[in-house]
Enzyme design. Structure first.
Site, mmCIF file in Angstrom:
data_model
loop_
_atom_site.group_PDB
_atom_site.id
_atom_site.type_symbol
_atom_site.label_atom_id
_atom_site.label_comp_id
_atom_site.label_asym_id
_atom_site.label_seq_id
_atom_site.Cartn_x
_atom_site.Cartn_y
_atom_site.Cartn_z
ATOM 1 C CG ASP A 297 39.153 26.724 31.430
ATOM 2 O OD1 ASP A 297 38.464 25.702 31.255
ATOM 3 O OD2 ASP A 297 38.818 27.858 31.036
ATOM 4 C CE LYS B 153 38.743 31.473 32.006
ATOM 5 N NZ LYS B 153 39.015 32.160 30.740
ATOM 6 C CB SER C 248 35.741 25.329 32.753
ATOM 7 O OG SER C 248 36.005 25.214 31.377
ATOM 8 N N GLY D 75 34.534 33.219 27.271
ATOM 9 C CA GLY D 75 35.899 33.448 27.764
ATOM 10 C C GLY D 75 35.919 33.606 29.274
ATOM 11 C CG LEU D 76 33.249 35.618 31.085
ATOM 12 C CD1 LEU D 76 31.827 36.168 31.206
ATOM 13 C CD2 LEU D 76 34.241 36.562 31.770
ATOM 14 N N GLY D 77 34.845 31.039 31.376
ATOM 15 C CA GLY D 77 35.022 29.727 32.001
ATOM 16 C C GLY D 77 33.768 29.168 32.655
#
Ligand code: C5P
Length: 293
Positions: A138, A15, A105, A100-102
């Site tokens: 997230d 993301k 998750s 920070g791109l998930g």
């Protein structure tokens, strides 16, 4: 009864945060957020095959067992449902980790969905979401993916209509910051906090299917990320000069992304910023969080 006996391969999309406003610290130590989140085509792969016990091998990256969210997702679902089956999981990492791109998750969300199917445990989406948030703030977003307004600590989701497809370039400078997300939240000053108004305004425009604009993008971690990641500030400035356009932070960073006009424009920007020596990938927005191949 378990539904599928043959291996399946899932794509676990990354993301970007089109907006990320931190509203303030809560009594439970988490921070209240307002963020517009979008899945993009950059993806890990998760191969899922029936097996007696749960195992996970990882290609493309070394991951400590306790940091492997796929294994934690599998154990959590098994403990919760009492499913007696195992699974042989193979994770192919392409999304830069802790950037920070998930990525982690998204892998965890795909594992929940894939094993819920393989094991025939049939938990409905809202029960999977309860498990997902225990793996990370997230993770619930990636159960569905696409475009969402994310609030609370990340688990309150309002789904928006799919955006008209956009091309972008994702640049991921490496880092070695331990407990990165917690460290960056902890470094925020009152001046870094937002009121969520820009995120809500963008959500409202996307609801009306108004195209995304460069000036809609905002990230409350921009200042602290420049200080926390060595040489990020310099790389950021150089990337913007080489690309002739702004780059935006995703999540708590250090990944940066730029909007492109079309596929060729994205390829040219990626070529130019690759001279910085960091991975630069062309991606486009996608409407889903994961997909079985
Ligand atoms: O939920 P997750 O495990 O991804 O969060 C990692 C850390 O980031 C938390 O322990 C917390 O310090 C911080 N965090 C926060 N507020 C959020 C999400 C994460 O303070 N909404």
């Amino acid at each position: 009864m378990a539904e599928a006996a043959s291996p399946r391969v899932y794509r676990c999309y990354a993301k970007v945060n089109l907006t990320l406003e931190v509203l303030g610290r809560r009594a439970d130590g988490y921070h209240e957020l307002a963020s517009l989140v979008q899945t993009v085509s950059l993806a890990d792969t998760l191969r899922v095959a029936p097996a007696e016990a749960i195992s996970c091998t990882v290609g493309g990256l070394s991951l400590l067992e306790e940091e492997n969210l796929v294994l934690r997702a599998a154990s959590l679902l098994q403990a919760h449902t009492g499913a007696p089956a195992g699974a042989a999981l193979t994770l192919g990492k392409r999304v830069p980790a802790a950037a920070g791109l998930g990525g982690g998750s998204s892998d965890a969300a795909a594992a929940l969905v894939a094993l819920n199917r393989l094991w025939g445990t049939r938990l409905p989406m809202r029960r999977l979401a309860d498990l997902a948030v225990r793996l990370g703030s997230d993770v619930p977003f990636f159960l569905r993916g696409g475009t969402a307004l994310m609030r609370g600590r990340g688990e309150q989701l309002d789904w928006l209509p799919p955006m008209p497809p956009r091309w972008l370039v994702v640049l991921a400078p490496p880092h070695a910051l331990p407990r990165k997300t917690a460290a960056l939240f902890g470094a925020l000053a009152p001046t870094d906090l937002g009121d969520g108004a820009r995120t809500l305004a963008l959500a409202e425009r996307l609801q009306r299917r108004v195209p995304l604009r460069e000036l809609d993008l905002v990230n409350g971690f921009a200042r602290v990320a420049r200080g926390a990641f060595p040489r990020l500030a310099e790389a950021w400035e150089t990337a913007e000069r080489l690309a002739g356009r702004p780059f935006h932070l995703s999540g708590a960073g250090p990944a940066l992304f730029a909007l492109a006009d079309n596929a060729e424009d994205a390829r040219q920007v990626a070529r130019r910023v690759r001279t910085l020596g960091f991975p630069a990938r062309v991606a486009r927005t996608v409407r889903r969080g994961h997909a079985a191949e």
